[in-house]
Design an enzyme around this catalytic site. Structure first.
Site, PDB file in Angstrom:
ATOM      1  N   GLY A 158     -20.042  18.007  29.958  1.00  0.00           N
ATOM      2  CA  GLY A 158     -19.621  17.763  31.516  1.00  0.00           C
ATOM      3  C   GLY A 158     -18.656  16.890  31.351  1.00  0.00           C
ATOM      4  O   GLY A 158     -18.006  16.273  30.441  1.00  0.00           O
ATOM      5  N   ARG A 180     -23.409  24.990  28.469  1.00  0.00           N
ATOM      6  CA  ARG A 180     -24.003  26.407  29.182  1.00  0.00           C
ATOM      7  C   ARG A 180     -22.854  27.354  29.197  1.00  0.00           C
ATOM      8  O   ARG A 180     -22.901  28.505  29.023  1.00  0.00           O
ATOM      9  CB  ARG A 180     -24.469  26.177  30.650  1.00  0.00           C
ATOM     10  CG  ARG A 180     -25.705  26.287  30.876  1.00  0.00           C
ATOM     11  CD  ARG A 180     -26.038  25.819  31.987  1.00  0.00           C
ATOM     12  NE  ARG A 180     -25.174  24.549  32.866  1.00  0.00           N
ATOM     13  CZ  ARG A 180     -24.988  24.416  33.820  1.00  0.00           C
ATOM     14  NH1 ARG A 180     -25.822  24.556  34.946  1.00  0.00           N
ATOM     15  NH2 ARG A 180     -24.193  23.298  34.359  1.00  0.00           N
ATOM     16  N   ILE A 239     -28.140   9.924  25.573  1.00  0.00           N
ATOM     17  CA  ILE A 239     -27.808   8.927  26.613  1.00  0.00           C
ATOM     18  C   ILE A 239     -28.159   9.844  28.172  1.00  0.00           C
ATOM     19  O   ILE A 239     -27.752   9.656  29.103  1.00  0.00           O
ATOM     20  CB  ILE A 239     -26.317   8.566  26.591  1.00  0.00           C
ATOM     21  CG1 ILE A 239     -25.295   9.645  26.566  1.00  0.00           C
ATOM     22  CG2 ILE A 239     -26.233   7.439  25.799  1.00  0.00           C
ATOM     23  CD1 ILE A 239     -23.896   9.138  26.853  1.00  0.00           C
ATOM     24  N   ALA A 240     -28.773  10.946  27.613  1.00  0.00           N
ATOM     25  CA  ALA A 240     -29.083  11.835  28.833  1.00  0.00           C
ATOM     26  C   ALA A 240     -30.439  11.602  29.419  1.00  0.00           C
ATOM     27  O   ALA A 240     -30.617  10.844  30.481  1.00  0.00           O
ATOM     28  CB  ALA A 240     -28.991  13.143  28.551  1.00  0.00           C
ATOM     29  N   ARG A 241     -31.562  12.313  29.099  1.00  0.00           N
ATOM     30  CA  ARG A 241     -32.804  12.012  29.688  1.00  0.00           C
ATOM     31  C   ARG A 241     -33.760  12.175  28.512  1.00  0.00           C
ATOM     32  O   ARG A 241     -33.631  12.983  27.656  1.00  0.00           O
ATOM     33  CB  ARG A 241     -33.076  13.212  30.651  1.00  0.00           C
ATOM     34  CG  ARG A 241     -32.364  13.068  32.191  1.00  0.00           C
ATOM     35  CD  ARG A 241     -33.058  11.514  32.775  1.00  0.00           C
ATOM     36  NE  ARG A 241     -32.491  11.332  33.946  1.00  0.00           N
ATOM     37  CZ  ARG A 241     -31.412  10.832  34.290  1.00  0.00           C
ATOM     38  NH1 ARG A 241     -30.825  10.183  33.231  1.00  0.00           N
ATOM     39  NH2 ARG A 241     -30.853  10.513  35.447  1.00  0.00           N
ATOM     40  N   GLU A 270     -40.355   6.540  30.019  1.00  0.00           N
ATOM     41  CA  GLU A 270     -39.686   5.321  30.210  1.00  0.00           C
ATOM     42  C   GLU A 270     -40.396   4.684  31.551  1.00  0.00           C
ATOM     43  O   GLU A 270     -40.563   5.398  32.431  1.00  0.00           O
ATOM     44  CB  GLU A 270     -38.183   5.196  30.220  1.00  0.00           C
ATOM     45  CG  GLU A 270     -37.535   6.030  31.269  1.00  0.00           C
ATOM     46  CD  GLU A 270     -36.141   6.111  31.149  1.00  0.00           C
ATOM     47  OE1 GLU A 270     -35.526   6.574  29.954  1.00  0.00           O
ATOM     48  OE2 GLU A 270     -35.205   5.878  31.926  1.00  0.00           O
ATOM     49  N   HIS A 288     -32.166   2.229  28.985  1.00  0.00           N
ATOM     50  CA  HIS A 288     -31.316   3.200  29.923  1.00  0.00           C
ATOM     51  C   HIS A 288     -30.440   2.227  30.699  1.00  0.00           C
ATOM     52  O   HIS A 288     -30.395   2.266  31.811  1.00  0.00           O
ATOM     53  CB  HIS A 288     -32.523   3.539  30.892  1.00  0.00           C
ATOM     54  CG  HIS A 288     -31.952   4.778  31.560  1.00  0.00           C
ATOM     55  ND1 HIS A 288     -32.840   5.720  31.870  1.00  0.00           N
ATOM     56  CD2 HIS A 288     -30.573   5.381  32.172  1.00  0.00           C
ATOM     57  CE1 HIS A 288     -32.156   6.871  32.604  1.00  0.00           C
ATOM     58  NE2 HIS A 288     -30.932   6.554  32.717  1.00  0.00           N
ATOM     59  N   ILE A 289     -29.263   1.887  29.735  1.00  0.00           N
ATOM     60  CA  ILE A 289     -28.271   1.070  30.369  1.00  0.00           C
ATOM     61  C   ILE A 289     -26.843   1.682  30.494  1.00  0.00           C
ATOM     62  O   ILE A 289     -25.854   0.991  30.466  1.00  0.00           O
ATOM     63  CB  ILE A 289     -28.361  -0.297  29.561  1.00  0.00           C
ATOM     64  CG1 ILE A 289     -28.129  -0.036  28.294  1.00  0.00           C
ATOM     65  CG2 ILE A 289     -29.350  -1.247  29.976  1.00  0.00           C
ATOM     66  CD1 ILE A 289     -27.747  -1.686  27.476  1.00  0.00           C
TER      67      ILE A 289
HETATM   68  C1  8YV Z   1     -28.478   5.523  36.165  1.00  0.00           C
HETATM   69  C2  8YV Z   1     -28.473   7.650  35.162  1.00  0.00           C
HETATM   70  O1  8YV Z   1     -28.806   4.066  35.686  1.00  0.00           O
HETATM   71  O2  8YV Z   1     -26.951   8.223  36.525  1.00  0.00           O
HETATM   72  C3  8YV Z   1     -27.810   8.579  35.845  1.00  0.00           C
HETATM   73  O3  8YV Z   1     -28.230   9.727  35.846  1.00  0.00           O
HETATM   74  O4  8YV Z   1     -29.186   7.842  34.337  1.00  0.00           O
HETATM   75  C4  8YV Z   1     -28.163   6.096  35.130  1.00  0.00           C
HETATM   76  O5  8YV Z   1     -26.787   5.990  35.213  1.00  0.00           O
HETATM   77  C5  8YV Z   1     -29.774   5.731  36.893  1.00  0.00           C
HETATM   78  O6  8YV Z   1     -29.841   7.055  37.360  1.00  0.00           O
HETATM   79  C6  8YV Z   1     -30.154   4.921  38.051  1.00  0.00           C
HETATM   80  O7  8YV Z   1     -30.864   5.458  39.079  1.00  0.00           O
END
Ligand code: 8YV
Length: 328
Positions: A158, A180, A239-241, A270, A288-289
């Site tokens: 994306g 996808r 850096i996703a989930r 987390e 998660h920064i």
């Molecule tokens: C945010 C993130 O800090 O945008 C996202 O999906 O994971 C981070 O950028 C988080 O979602 C804050 O709610």
């Protein structure tokens, strides 16, 4: 007596000066401290609310909105929205919005930095130095993987994935991606990225970066089998989930030398981090920064406020929230 002003629940402390823009139209119930709201607390907060400004900490689905008869809009501060049961919210006619675009470049910067840090063992080396282990210069100390000229694999192409691909050009990397759906040729050309299937991506990447959304079908997409398909010299950056990766399988791979290193900004439980990962020296861990530069975090909150104001029929975009999620 008039009860005409809609009520808004703001679930977490954000930026007061930006959130204050809501005061022009709404009665706002703010949350002063960072809160891990229990489902019942969310349900109670939403019961009288017309709209809500929420973050990834706040899980909202059918149960939380059951008594929220006035609720018309939820603005998520974040591009990812797996904290929300969007189908359940849409089924109730509630507008759901997220904050894409404003965080793309900042998050791509961080993803690239985390990949570099994992490959070149930057935090491991710093911990070692701070612990007083540096007794003399050593030719074999902290040797890492090459980044320039290596193969970068991007899973999830994306906006953020494309941003990472563009950065890789400066490092002379060969870029492979899986998504996808394949991107238009012009975008592939601009990103200098080649589409491959998932198996080829796993097998060929020297550095694999995960930037795809978390949906139940992607749960533990990177499991023991996927890790076994990667080069033992490779790194994995997420850096996703957190739920995309089987963290125990990753800890096994990192401990056994089956995988060289990892960079993780997101975790399945987390803010609790799997203790086995905490025990691995070859993983860079951050809380998660990835979107966390001050201007970007402010832009995210500003966009979420714009979404909420517009979704509830006020302001210059009344009725047209800038980034509402389309119902399926
Ligand atoms: C945010 C993130 O800090 O945008 C996202 O999906 O994971 C981070 O950028 C988080 O979602 C804050 O709610």
């Amino acid at each position: 007596m008039s009860d005409a002003r809609p009520k808004i629940w703001v679930s977490q402390p954000l930026f007061d000066d930006i959130v204050a823009r809501l005061d022009e139209y709404f009665d706002v119930a703010a949350t002063p401290d960072i809160s891990d709201h229990a489902p019942e607390a969310i349900a109670a907060a939403l019961r009288d609310a017309d709209g809500a400004l929420v973050t990834l900490n706040d899980r909202i689905g059918a149960a939380e909105i059951a008594g929220a008869t006035r609720l018309r809009a939820i603005a998520n501060v974040g591009v990812g929205y797996n904290n929300l049961d969007v189908a359940a919210l849409h089924a109730r006619g509630i507008v759901v919005a997220n904050t894409p675009d404003v965080l793309t470049e900042t998050t791509a910067d961080f993803g690239f930095a985390l990949m570099l840090a994992a490959a070149r063992r930057i935090t491991e080396a710093e911990h070692w130095l701070r612990a007083g282990h540096w007794q003399g210069w050593g030719f074999h100390k902290m040797l890492g993987a090459e980044v320039h000229g290596s193969t970068l694999g991007i899973l999830g192409m994306g906006r953020i994935g494309q941003g990472i691909a563009r950065r890789a050009a400066g490092f002379g990397m060969r870029v492979l991606y899986h998504n996808r759906s394949r991107l238009p040729e012009a975008v592939e050309r601009e990103c200098r990225a080649r589409y491959v299937d998932r198996d080829a991506l796993l097998a060929q990447s020297d550095h694999l970066v995960l930037v795809l959304p978390y949906v139940p079908a992607n749960h533990h997409l990177i499991d023991a089998a996927a890790l076994a398909a990667m080069k033992p010299t490779a790194t994995l950056t997420n850096i996703a989930r957190g739920g995309l990766v089987d963290e125990d399988a990753l800890a096994d791979a990192l401990q056994s030398g089956r995988l060289a290193a990892a960079g993780l900004d997101v975790f399945e439980g987390e803010p609790v981090v799997n203790p086995r990962l905490l025990a691995c020296r070859n993983v860079v861990l951050t809380p998660h920064i990835a979107s966390g530069s001050l201007p970007t975090r402010r832009a995210m909150v500003a966009l979420a406020v714009d979404n909420l104001v517009a979704a509830l029929g006020y302001g210059p975009n009344a009725g047209k929230p800038p980034s509402a999620i389309a119902p399926k």
